[in-house]
Design an enzyme around this catalytic site. Structure first.
Site, short mmCIF file in Angstrom:
data_model
loop_
_atom_site.label_atom_id
_atom_site.label_comp_id
_atom_site.label_asym_id
_atom_site.label_seq_id
_atom_site.Cartn_x
_atom_site.Cartn_y
_atom_site.Cartn_z
N GLY A 210 10.01 -6.15 6.75
CA GLY A 210 9.92 -7.58 7.02
C GLY A 210 9.88 -8.43 5.76
CE LYS B 3 -3.78 -1.72 2.86
NZ LYS B 3 -4.06 -1.54 4.30
N GLY C 43 9.02 -2.51 11.81
CA GLY C 43 8.40 -1.21 12.11
C GLY C 43 9.43 -0.14 12.42
#
Ligand code: ADP
Ligand code: MG
Length: 403
Positions: free
Chosen positions: A360, A210, A383
């Site tokens: 990741g 996204k 993150g």
């Protein structure tokens, strides 16, 4: 200002409290992947080899009930660490109280103790999530156990928890040093320094699902990069913004205006795929074909096509710094993996450039390819690496003393 590192300190005879990242996958007491334990070894060995002792703290998973505690004890991790260090590693099944204090008091130079999962402090107390909401009293307690605090847990550096920021705050208040370990130092060197001060040409490759996940990274890296190559699902919102047909491809309507704005701002810097591997269904077995910039109505783009691979390669060949985040397609399905694998191979061949992979799934792709040894740096934080690439200051890095 450069951050203080463990190698700047004399650890002889010192009890060094280390926040490591031992958040490894465990099922029925068996560790699935011990990479993170291996990654912590240089810092631990440095302390032991130089006459210090190490008190290790880490979280493991998320604790919401007593039931979770059974599966999320660090006991098997301590055992694995002992095998890797080839020495006895003491495990204390608590992280607060007399058993901890006795173990720490008896610790001799060259010895290691692992305390229980820091997140066991997230339930069964009046404060609530003492670790995850950074109860200052908990940080103070842990800080009292050591002479020096070393933060080496990059994976949680984007969080302000008792076991990183809490301890650091209390150590500094007590006039004790707070340093980075070798793992965090490497992350700072690459994700921080190499990206904020890149050797040009600097090429950023962005992919993944996204646009919305990567807006912060795009905004931060557009002004610094010479080229931004866009692939993956996010490319289709950009292609739509340029007026192309995207069929059933991933599309974020609420990001269409933003995509138009970014295209206008970045001009030629933003490079979109010129072809795609498009399929009729989101499935490896679906019938698929290579199409150009427009995707037929009944198809969806699931990988960048061969011409895009060539275009991306031609830009990458002169790069001196490359940051890659996000796969170029649905690489989990072999029929849509080629774009991602080709980009990975290209990075591995750039021997004269600093190559950095964060995220990741991109890291998983690099491992699948076996190119990890040929990449300058593969970030250990999902993150945390994204937030670093967004240009944010990470609390777990900010809390380390300056040199
Ligand atoms: P990272 O973890 O490296 O930051 P992301 O989590 O952002 O990467 O994105 C990875 C996911 O994006 C993968 O599961 C992959 O299947 C998906 N993806 C990549 N290309 C497409 C595409 N064209 N359509 C749908 N999903 C895609
Ligand atoms: Mg991901």
């Amino acid at each position: 200002m450069a951050k203080l590192n463990i190698s700047d300190l004399d650890v002889k005879g010192k009890k060094v409290l280390v926040r490591v990242d031992f958040n490894v996958p465990i099922k029925n007491g068996v560790i699935g992947d011990d990479n993170r334990i291996v990654a912590a070894l240089p810092t631990i060995n440095y302390i032991l080899d130089n006459g210090g002792s190490a008190i290790l703290l880490s979280h493991l998973g998320r604790i919401k009930s007593d039931e979770d505690k059974k599966e999320l004890s660090l006991k098997p991790v301590a055992a694995r660490l002992g095998e890797l260090l080839k020495k006895d590693v003491e495990f204390v099944p608590e992280n607060e109280g007399s058993a901890v204090e006795t173990a720490v008091k008896n610790l001799k130079p060259g010895e290691v103790v692992v305390l229980e999962n820091t997140r066991f402090q997230d339930i069964d107390n009046d404060f609530g999530k003492r670790e995850s909401k950074n109860d200052p009293k908990l940080g103070e307690y842990w800080a009292g156990l050591g002479d020096i605090f070393v933060n080496d847990a990059f994976g949680t550096a984007h969080r302000s928890h008792a076991s990183n920021v809490g301890i650091a705050t209390a150590m500094k208040a007590a006039g004790k040093p707070v340093a980075s370990g070798f793992l965090i130092e490497k992350e700072i060197k690459f994700l921080g320094d190499a990206v904020s001060n890149p050797v040009h040409p600097f090429v950023t490759i962005l992919g993944g699902a996204k646009v919305s996940d990567k807006i912060g990274v795009i905004n931060n890296l557009i002004p610094k990069s010479d080229h931004i190559l866009i692939g993956g699902g996010m490319a289709y919102t950009f292609l739509a913004a340029k007026g192309h047909k995207i069929g059933k491809s991933l599309f974020e309507e609420d990001k269409l205006e933003l995509a138009k704005q970014l295209l206008a701002e970045a001009g030629d810097k933003l490079v979109l795929p010129v072809d795609s591997v498009a399929a009729t269904e989101f499935s490896n077995d679906a019938s698929h074909e290579v199409v150009g910039e427009d995707i037929p109505d009944n198809e969806m783009g699931l990988d960048i096509g061969p011409k895009s691979v060539e275009l991306f390669k031609s830009i990458l060949k002169d790069a001196k710094t490359v940051v890659w985040n996000g796969p170029m397609g649905c690489f989990e399905m072999p029929n849509y993996a080629e774009g991602t694998l080709e980009v990975g191979r290209t990075l591995a061949d750039l021997t004269d450039a600093t190559t950095i992979i964060g995220g990741g799934d991109s890291t998983a792709a690099a491992k699948q390819l076996g190119i990890a040894p040929k990449i300058s740096h593969i970030s250990t934080g999902g993150g945390a690496s994204l937030e670093y690439l967004e240009g944010k200051e990470l609390p777990g890095v900010a809390c380390i003393s300056d040199k």
